[in-house]
Scaffold this motif. Structure first.
Motif, mmCIF file in Angstrom:
data_model
loop_
_atom_site.group_PDB
_atom_site.id
_atom_site.type_symbol
_atom_site.label_atom_id
_atom_site.label_comp_id
_atom_site.label_asym_id
_atom_site.label_seq_id
_atom_site.Cartn_x
_atom_site.Cartn_y
_atom_site.Cartn_z
ATOM 1 N N ALA A 21 0.958 -1.526 0.540
ATOM 2 C CA ALA A 21 -0.052 0.541 0.373
ATOM 3 C C ALA A 21 0.947 1.410 0.078
ATOM 4 C CB ALA A 21 -1.045 -0.194 1.315
ATOM 5 N N GLY A 22 2.309 1.307 0.218
ATOM 6 C CA GLY A 22 2.897 2.505 0.314
ATOM 7 C C GLY A 22 3.645 2.066 1.678
ATOM 8 N N LYS A 23 3.963 3.639 2.025
ATOM 9 C CA LYS A 23 4.859 4.435 3.575
ATOM 10 C C LYS A 23 4.225 4.425 4.603
ATOM 11 C CE LYS A 23 7.176 8.101 4.012
ATOM 12 N NZ LYS A 23 8.473 9.188 3.617
ATOM 13 N N SER A 24 4.645 3.987 5.652
ATOM 14 C CA SER A 24 3.473 4.207 6.651
ATOM 15 C C SER A 24 4.154 4.013 7.993
ATOM 16 C CB SER A 24 2.660 3.206 6.437
ATOM 17 O OG SER A 24 1.638 2.532 5.791
ATOM 18 N N THR A 25 3.853 4.460 9.218
ATOM 19 C CA THR A 25 4.821 4.719 10.121
ATOM 20 C C THR A 25 3.511 3.479 11.010
ATOM 21 O OG1 THR A 25 3.925 7.155 10.703
ATOM 22 C CG2 THR A 25 6.347 6.990 9.918
ATOM 23 N N VAL A 26 3.829 3.366 12.592
ATOM 24 C CA VAL A 26 2.634 3.396 13.414
ATOM 25 C C VAL A 26 3.601 3.924 14.825
ATOM 26 C CG1 VAL A 26 1.128 0.940 12.378
ATOM 27 C CG2 VAL A 26 4.088 0.892 13.996
ATOM 28 N N GLY A 27 3.055 4.574 15.565
ATOM 29 C CA GLY A 27 3.224 4.847 16.385
ATOM 30 C C GLY A 27 2.832 5.107 18.482
ATOM 31 N N VAL A 28 3.434 5.872 18.948
ATOM 32 C CA VAL A 28 2.464 6.137 20.271
ATOM 33 C C VAL A 28 2.885 7.432 20.725
ATOM 34 C CG1 VAL A 28 2.369 6.003 22.383
ATOM 35 C CG2 VAL A 28 2.692 3.595 20.772
ATOM 36 N N THR A 38 4.530 18.166 7.397
ATOM 37 C CA THR A 38 4.540 17.309 6.593
ATOM 38 C C THR A 38 5.246 17.557 5.174
ATOM 39 O OG1 THR A 38 2.143 18.214 5.833
ATOM 40 C CG2 THR A 38 2.109 16.799 7.296
ATOM 41 N N SER A 39 5.552 16.623 4.748
ATOM 42 C CA SER A 39 6.641 16.366 3.746
ATOM 43 C C SER A 39 5.429 15.653 2.458
ATOM 44 C CB SER A 39 7.859 16.509 3.222
ATOM 45 O OG SER A 39 7.642 14.027 3.933
ATOM 46 N N GLU A 40 4.457 15.170 2.405
ATOM 47 C CA GLU A 40 3.980 14.163 2.793
ATOM 48 C C GLU A 40 2.043 14.602 2.734
ATOM 49 O OE1 GLU A 40 5.251 10.253 1.146
ATOM 50 O OE2 GLU A 40 7.154 10.904 2.243
ATOM 51 N N HIS A 41 1.509 14.016 1.702
ATOM 52 C CA HIS A 41 0.027 13.589 2.201
ATOM 53 C C HIS A 41 -0.061 12.641 3.325
ATOM 54 C CE1 HIS A 41 -4.098 13.829 1.923
ATOM 55 N NE2 HIS A 41 -4.716 12.809 2.507
ATOM 56 N N GLU A 42 -0.553 12.995 4.313
ATOM 57 C CA GLU A 42 -0.957 11.902 5.485
ATOM 58 C C GLU A 42 -2.038 11.783 6.122
ATOM 59 O OE1 GLU A 42 1.580 12.949 8.938
ATOM 60 O OE2 GLU A 42 3.541 13.344 7.672
ATOM 61 N N ILE A 43 -2.565 10.319 5.879
ATOM 62 C CA ILE A 43 -3.921 9.724 6.300
ATOM 63 C C ILE A 43 -3.013 9.447 8.053
ATOM 64 C CG2 ILE A 43 -5.978 8.796 5.499
ATOM 65 C CD1 ILE A 43 -4.549 8.474 2.996
ATOM 66 N N TYR A 88 -1.486 5.889 16.538
ATOM 67 C CA TYR A 88 -1.817 5.768 15.990
ATOM 68 C C TYR A 88 -1.617 5.264 14.523
ATOM 69 C CZ TYR A 88 2.650 8.419 15.608
ATOM 70 O OH TYR A 88 4.235 8.393 15.020
ATOM 71 N N LEU A 89 -1.328 5.409 13.464
ATOM 72 C CA LEU A 89 -0.745 4.793 11.966
ATOM 73 C C LEU A 89 -0.921 5.800 11.326
ATOM 74 C CD1 LEU A 89 -0.750 2.296 10.036
ATOM 75 C CD2 LEU A 89 -3.104 1.836 9.070
ATOM 76 N N CYS A 90 -0.330 5.663 10.206
ATOM 77 C CA CYS A 90 0.203 7.221 9.256
ATOM 78 C C CYS A 90 0.522 6.649 7.988
ATOM 79 C CB CYS A 90 1.055 8.145 9.684
ATOM 80 S SG CYS A 90 1.477 9.735 9.088
ATOM 81 N N GLN A 91 -0.448 6.423 6.964
ATOM 82 C CA GLN A 91 -0.160 6.100 5.905
ATOM 83 C C GLN A 91 0.228 7.328 4.352
ATOM 84 O OE1 GLN A 91 -4.052 4.590 5.999
ATOM 85 N NE2 GLN A 91 -2.965 2.868 4.812
ATOM 86 N N TYR A 92 1.235 8.092 4.167
ATOM 87 C CA TYR A 92 1.877 8.527 3.700
ATOM 88 C C TYR A 92 1.234 8.021 1.882
ATOM 89 C CZ TYR A 92 4.418 9.408 7.228
ATOM 90 O OH TYR A 92 5.633 9.907 9.094
ATOM 91 N N ARG A 93 0.649 9.768 1.158
ATOM 92 C CA ARG A 93 -0.108 9.003 -0.406
ATOM 93 C C ARG A 93 0.807 10.111 -1.304
ATOM 94 N NH1 ARG A 93 0.038 4.478 1.586
ATOM 95 N NH2 ARG A 93 -1.808 3.458 2.041
#
Length: 93
Positions: A21-28, A38-43, A88-93
């Motif tokens: 699905a692309g680049k993502s991060t999971v964090g706290v 942001t440098s990219e669109h984030e969901i 959270y889950l952050c997806q970059y699109r």
């Protein structure tokens, strides 16, 4: 490859990864007030906990809880307030 990210003296930590699905991060995010750029669109999807969010150009804070998401355009900044640990889950699109 999994990359470890740490921000605000360790108060925000995430793991970055790539999937089909692309680049993502999971964090706290620990309790506190933070501003992100942001440098990219984030969901952003809240996995657990709750965030108060001031989106770019907004005048009022919005609350997002478990399962809810918000989007931030590229090259923008947004503020968050967390009263406790929030995952959270952050997806970059």
């Amino acid at each position: 490859m999994i990359k470890v990210n740490e921000y605000f003296d360790g108060q925000v930590k995430s793991l970055a990864y790539r999937s089909e699905a692309g680049k993502s991060t999971v964090g706290v995010i620990e309790a506190g007030d933070f501003e992100f750029g942001t440098s990219e669109h984030e969901i952003m999807t809240i996995v657990e906990g709750e965030l108060e969010v001031l989106l770019p150009g907004a005048q009022e804070w919005q609350s997002f809880g478990q399962g809810q998401k918000f989007e931030v355009p590229a090259n923008a900044s947004f503020k968050v307030k967390s009263k406790g640990q929030t995952a959270y889950l952050c997806q970059y699109r």
